[in-house]
Scaffold this active site. Structure first.
Site, PDB file in Angstrom:
ATOM      1  N   CYS A  40       0.856  -1.188   0.000  1.00  0.00           N
ATOM      2  CA  CYS A  40       0.000   0.000   0.000  1.00  0.00           C
ATOM      3  C   CYS A  40       0.892   1.238   0.000  1.00  0.00           C
ATOM      4  O   CYS A  40       1.807   1.353   0.821  1.00  0.00           O
ATOM      5  CB  CYS A  40      -0.890  -0.021   1.234  1.00  0.00           C
ATOM      6  N   CYS A  43       0.343   3.140   3.685  1.00  0.00           N
ATOM      7  CA  CYS A  43       0.788   2.606   4.980  1.00  0.00           C
ATOM      8  C   CYS A  43       1.833   1.499   4.873  1.00  0.00           C
ATOM      9  O   CYS A  43       2.288   0.984   5.887  1.00  0.00           O
ATOM     10  CB  CYS A  43      -0.403   2.113   5.779  1.00  0.00           C
ATOM     11  N   CYS A  89      -7.477  -0.897   1.488  1.00  0.00           N
ATOM     12  CA  CYS A  89      -6.503  -1.463   2.423  1.00  0.00           C
ATOM     13  C   CYS A  89      -7.172  -1.534   3.791  1.00  0.00           C
ATOM     14  O   CYS A  89      -7.725  -0.535   4.265  1.00  0.00           O
ATOM     15  CB  CYS A  89      -5.261  -0.575   2.470  1.00  0.00           C
ATOM     16  N   CYS A  92      -5.288   0.981   6.478  1.00  0.00           N
ATOM     17  CA  CYS A  92      -5.407   2.447   6.461  1.00  0.00           C
ATOM     18  C   CYS A  92      -6.617   2.965   5.682  1.00  0.00           C
ATOM     19  O   CYS A  92      -6.813   4.163   5.579  1.00  0.00           O
ATOM     20  CB  CYS A  92      -4.128   3.065   5.905  1.00  0.00           C
ATOM     21  N   CYS A 112      -8.400  -5.503  -9.717  1.00  0.00           N
ATOM     22  CA  CYS A 112      -7.949  -4.509 -10.688  1.00  0.00           C
ATOM     23  C   CYS A 112      -7.518  -3.278  -9.883  1.00  0.00           C
ATOM     24  O   CYS A 112      -8.357  -2.533  -9.376  1.00  0.00           O
ATOM     25  CB  CYS A 112      -9.106  -4.204 -11.623  1.00  0.00           C
TER      26      CYS A 112
END
Length: 126
Positions: A40, A43, A89, A92, A112
């Site tokens: 990510c 984070c 995510c 976060c 995707c």
């Protein structure tokens, strides 16, 4: 949690915090073939392995499964006059992209994901 968006550029912020989408075939990772982990951008949570990445011909990085089932959350996205499943995510809440049920085996899923929501780490990197 510390401010995980301070380091983002304008495009990364638009995509991860405002549920944006990058144009197809424009992101840094849609055609990347290197071996490693996609984290990510906000984070640094480990999201996807290159081992589950495949060419979906959609113009975005596509994966058939996340690193762990608990690292992603989903919500219904009914923008653009259609209903899709938005992927976030779980650490976060950054918007990553969407998941569709037209992917390959073994899961049948196509995550995707916007390149701008990811940070790639080569297998050799520590």
């Amino acid at each position: 949690m510390k401010n995980v968006t301070k380091h983002l550029n304008e495009e990364q912020y638009r995509i991860t915090q405002k549920q944006g989408t990058e144009p197809a075939f424009s992101g840094a990772y849609w055609n990347k073939k290197d071996i490693g982990i996609y984290n990510c951008i906000c984070c640094d949570a480990k999201l996807f392995s290159s081992e589950t990445k495949y060419e979906s011909h959609s113009g975005w990085p596509s994966f058939y499964q996340p690193i762990s089932k608990d690292i992603l959350e989903t919500t219904v996205d009914d923008s653009f006059f259609m209903e899709r499943t938005e992927v976030h995510c779980s650490k976060c809440s950054a918007h990553l992209g969407h998941v569709f049920s037209d992917g390959p085996e073994p899961t049948g899923l196509r995550y995707c994901i916007n390149s701008a929501s990811l940070n790639f780490r080569n297998k050799e990197d520590k």
